[in-house]
Design an enzyme around this catalytic site. Structure first.
Site, PDB file in Angstrom:
ATOM      1  N   HIS A  60      43.041  38.090  36.241  1.00  0.00           N
ATOM      2  CA  HIS A  60      43.167  38.932  37.437  1.00  0.00           C
ATOM      3  C   HIS A  60      42.768  38.159  38.691  1.00  0.00           C
ATOM      4  CE1 HIS A  60      42.664  43.255  39.203  1.00  0.00           C
ATOM      5  NE2 HIS A  60      43.010  42.394  40.154  1.00  0.00           N
ATOM      6  N   HIS A  62      44.191  37.060  42.846  1.00  0.00           N
ATOM      7  CA  HIS A  62      45.157  37.201  43.942  1.00  0.00           C
ATOM      8  C   HIS A  62      45.249  35.833  44.613  1.00  0.00           C
ATOM      9  CE1 HIS A  62      45.181  41.646  43.737  1.00  0.00           C
ATOM     10  NE2 HIS A  62      43.925  41.491  43.363  1.00  0.00           N
ATOM     11  N   LEU A  63      46.427  35.222  44.540  1.00  0.00           N
ATOM     12  CA  LEU A  63      46.563  33.883  45.137  1.00  0.00           C
ATOM     13  C   LEU A  63      47.198  33.938  46.532  1.00  0.00           C
ATOM     14  CD1 LEU A  63      47.481  31.612  42.088  1.00  0.00           C
ATOM     15  CD2 LEU A  63      45.270  31.976  43.170  1.00  0.00           C
ATOM     16  N   ASN A  94      50.785  41.594  44.467  1.00  0.00           N
ATOM     17  CA  ASN A  94      50.732  42.146  45.832  1.00  0.00           C
ATOM     18  C   ASN A  94      50.800  41.071  46.914  1.00  0.00           C
ATOM     19  OD1 ASN A  94      48.101  41.277  45.305  1.00  0.00           O
ATOM     20  ND2 ASN A  94      47.112  42.975  46.379  1.00  0.00           N
ATOM     21  N   ASP A 152      48.746  46.442  41.044  1.00  0.00           N
ATOM     22  CA  ASP A 152      47.332  46.327  41.426  1.00  0.00           C
ATOM     23  C   ASP A 152      47.115  46.391  42.937  1.00  0.00           C
ATOM     24  OD1 ASP A 152      44.518  45.825  40.728  1.00  0.00           O
ATOM     25  OD2 ASP A 152      44.824  44.013  41.906  1.00  0.00           O
ATOM     26  N   HIS A 179      45.488  49.744  38.094  1.00  0.00           N
ATOM     27  CA  HIS A 179      44.463  49.889  39.133  1.00  0.00           C
ATOM     28  C   HIS A 179      44.153  51.384  39.159  1.00  0.00           C
ATOM     29  CE1 HIS A 179      42.740  49.089  43.283  1.00  0.00           C
ATOM     30  NE2 HIS A 179      42.820  50.400  43.258  1.00  0.00           N
ATOM     31  N   HIS A 232      39.463  45.990  36.413  1.00  0.00           N
ATOM     32  CA  HIS A 232      38.169  46.145  37.105  1.00  0.00           C
ATOM     33  C   HIS A 232      37.420  47.468  36.858  1.00  0.00           C
ATOM     34  CE1 HIS A 232      41.015  47.944  39.917  1.00  0.00           C
ATOM     35  NE2 HIS A 232      41.340  46.809  40.501  1.00  0.00           N
ATOM     36  N   ASP A 305      39.096  39.351  39.586  1.00  0.00           N
ATOM     37  CA  ASP A 305      39.703  40.049  40.717  1.00  0.00           C
ATOM     38  C   ASP A 305      39.468  39.235  41.995  1.00  0.00           C
ATOM     39  OD1 ASP A 305      41.015  41.803  42.338  1.00  0.00           O
ATOM     40  OD2 ASP A 305      39.567  43.439  42.163  1.00  0.00           O
ATOM     41  N   HIS A 309      40.130  36.819  51.427  1.00  0.00           N
ATOM     42  CA  HIS A 309      40.519  37.288  52.761  1.00  0.00           C
ATOM     43  C   HIS A 309      40.029  36.273  53.776  1.00  0.00           C
ATOM     44  CE1 HIS A 309      42.017  41.145  51.448  1.00  0.00           C
ATOM     45  NE2 HIS A 309      40.912  41.350  50.759  1.00  0.00           N
TER      46      HIS A 309
HETATM   47  C1  NCD Z   1      42.515  43.601  46.164  1.00  0.00           C
HETATM   48  C2  NCD Z   1      43.209  42.681  47.142  1.00  0.00           C
HETATM   49  O1  NCD Z   1      42.600  42.317  48.145  1.00  0.00           O
HETATM   50  O2  NCD Z   1      44.368  42.312  46.889  1.00  0.00           O
HETATM   51  N1  NCD Z   1      41.253  44.006  46.721  1.00  0.00           N
HETATM   52  C3  NCD Z   1      40.179  44.445  46.058  1.00  0.00           C
HETATM   53  O3  NCD Z   1      39.228  44.905  46.688  1.00  0.00           O
HETATM   54  N2  NCD Z   1      40.113  44.389  44.730  1.00  0.00           N
HETATM   55  C4  NCD Z   1      43.434  44.724  45.894  1.00  0.00           C
HETATM   56  C5  NCD Z   1      42.810  45.863  45.195  1.00  0.00           C
HETATM   57  O4  NCD Z   1      42.687  45.834  43.946  1.00  0.00           O
HETATM   58  O5  NCD Z   1      42.441  46.814  45.865  1.00  0.00           O
END
Ligand code: NCD
Length: 431
Positions: A60, A62-63, A94, A152, A179, A232, A305, A309
């Site tokens: 899990h 996010h790249l 996403n 997700d 999710h 998660h 996860d 950001h």
């Molecule tokens: C995830 C994201 O930033 O893509 N953020 C998170 O807090 N886990 C997306 C998500 O699962 O809400």
């Protein structure tokens, strides 16, 4: 090309192995595991005092590429992965464009191959544009290489839609990663609903917002015989629901993340936006239940996860900051606290960070059996250090563990028989 890892504590739960042994790697695969292997022509690694295990796998992450490269790219994300001891990661859909078509899936795979550091397994969207209305072309996505489906970040509200999606996914042998969050119940909540949200005057998200959807998902998995993987897990109630479902033989698997067993809602006390995450950090009672769930197998695996950001996005009010925190470079030392506390044994931890992820999602690796692809992580269990987010290979810095004193670190990461990370240095190759 031969590599001989000498005298490490080899832990491989896939074959019930925990002993001081040598590991011989030849032509990208595990050739032999025994005491005292001789191979004059092999490059040798002295692993005395180290743990040698199947490469860690994170299902899990996010790249952010394509679309949000200012937060993270496939290259920076995979650099962070190998620095954290991961030889494979699954990336969420996403992005922008969303991974709901073959072009995006192929792009992800091509970029990962160019980067050549860790295996990348794309997760396709369940619905077009993550809108929960129209099915993504699941067969085509599978053909292009996705290993699972997930919207997700967005829950799937329409239960009839999820039922059809799961029936279809089952036909293609793909799990759906859920999710689980009733956003209508969560409303405009930004943290856990409870004492701390009252103190801070911030709108809260109750635990039941997750549990309602976990319950619904379990019922749909039972109805269809399809496989739902709960992402998660953050609440005691979810752990209990999953435990009962498993007892009934329903095809449910589950993950939790290091922040859900090491941080409570206290972490947002100073309006620390780096601790704002979806689902939110909960209470000590939830942590205890999650630890119990990890121990008894209710929670199958640990994923990060990893949600990068940009620092400027997090430098705002708690309400306005995006949710998500990074984990690739801290998951191992934070999870090792479970071993230190006696919650899990070393083999149980390796099982949850490597073997189970490979078994559940049908990925390469997760084993050191002879003939298996030589993805290996070497860990120094005694190395103590202070987490410094500024030293991360990830582009992002949204780490709530910054400054923590921890013990245990991946010192060498081997992918397909080649060293891709060694003592702080990245060494790219082509898979
Ligand atoms: C995830 C994201 O930033 O893509 N953020 C998170 O807090 N886990 C997306 C998500 O699962 O809400």
């Amino acid at each position: 090309m031969k590599l001989l890892i000498k005298s490490g504590r080899v832990i491989d739960p896939s074959q019930n192995l925990d002993a001081i042994l040598d590991v011989l790697i030849e032509d990208g695969v595990i050739k032999d595991i025994q005491g005292n292997i001789e191979a004059a022509d092999a490059q040798k690694i002295d692993a005395q005092g180290k743990i040698v295990c199947p490469g860690l796998i994170d299902v899990h992450v996010h790249l952010r590429e394509p679309g949000f490269e200012y937060k993270e790219t496939i290259e920076t994300g995979l650099r962070a992965a190998v620095a954290g001891g991961f030889t494979a990661v699954c990336c969420m859909a996403n992005t922008n464009p969303v991974n709901d078509n073959q072009e995006v899936t192929r792009y992800l795979l091509k970029r990962a191959e160019e980067v050549g550091l860790a295996r990348l397994y794309p997760i396709g969207a369940v619905s077009k544009g993550l809108k929960g209305e129209e099915l993504a072309p699941i067969g085509e996505l599978k053909e292009a290489g996705v290993v699972a489906l997930s919207d997700d970040g967005q829950p799937i509200y329409d239960s009839g839609f999820l039922r059809r999606a799961l029936e279809y996914a089952k036909y293609f042998g793909l799990p759906i990663i859920s999710h689980a969050e009733d956003k209508k119940m969560a409303r405009d909540g930004v943290m856990n609903e409870g004492r701390m949200s009252t103190l801070l005057g911030l709108p809260g998200i109750p635990a039941v917002a997750e549990e309602i959807m976990v319950f619904r998902d379990i019922k749909i998995a039972a109805l269809t015989g399809g496989h739902i993987h709960i992402a998660h897990v953050s609440t005691a109630g979810s752990v209990e629901l999953i435990r009962e479902a498993k007892k009934k033989g329903i095809r449910i698997t589950a993950e939790t993340c290091p922040h859900y067993f090491s941080l409570t809602e206290e972490a947002v006390r100073d309006f620390n936006t780096n601790a704002k995450v979806s689902p939110p950090l909960r209470t000590d009672a939830d942590i205890q239940a999650i630890k119990q769930g990890l121990k008894d197998g209710t929670i199958d695996l640990i994923a990060t996860d990893h949600a990068p950001h940009h620092p400027l996005e997090k430098e705002t009010t708690f309400e306005d900051a995006p949710s998500g925190l990074i984990g690739l470079e801290t998951s191992l030392p934070i999870s090792l606290k479970l071993v230190e506390e006696g919650v899990l044994t070393w083999p149980e931890l390796i099982d949850k960070m490597s073997c189970k992820p490979a078994q559940i999602f049908g990925l390469k690796g997760g084993s050191l059996k002879p003939g298996t692809v030589a993805d290996v992580t070497i860990i120094d269990p005694e190395l103590t250090y202070q987490i410094d987010a500024n030293s991360f290979f990830s582009k992002a810095r949204n780490c709530p563990f910054n400054g923590w004193k921890v013990k245990g670190r991946a010192v060498i990461t081997i992918l397909g028989g080649e060293i891709v990370y060694q003592h702080g240095e990245i060494k790219p190759r082509t898979i």
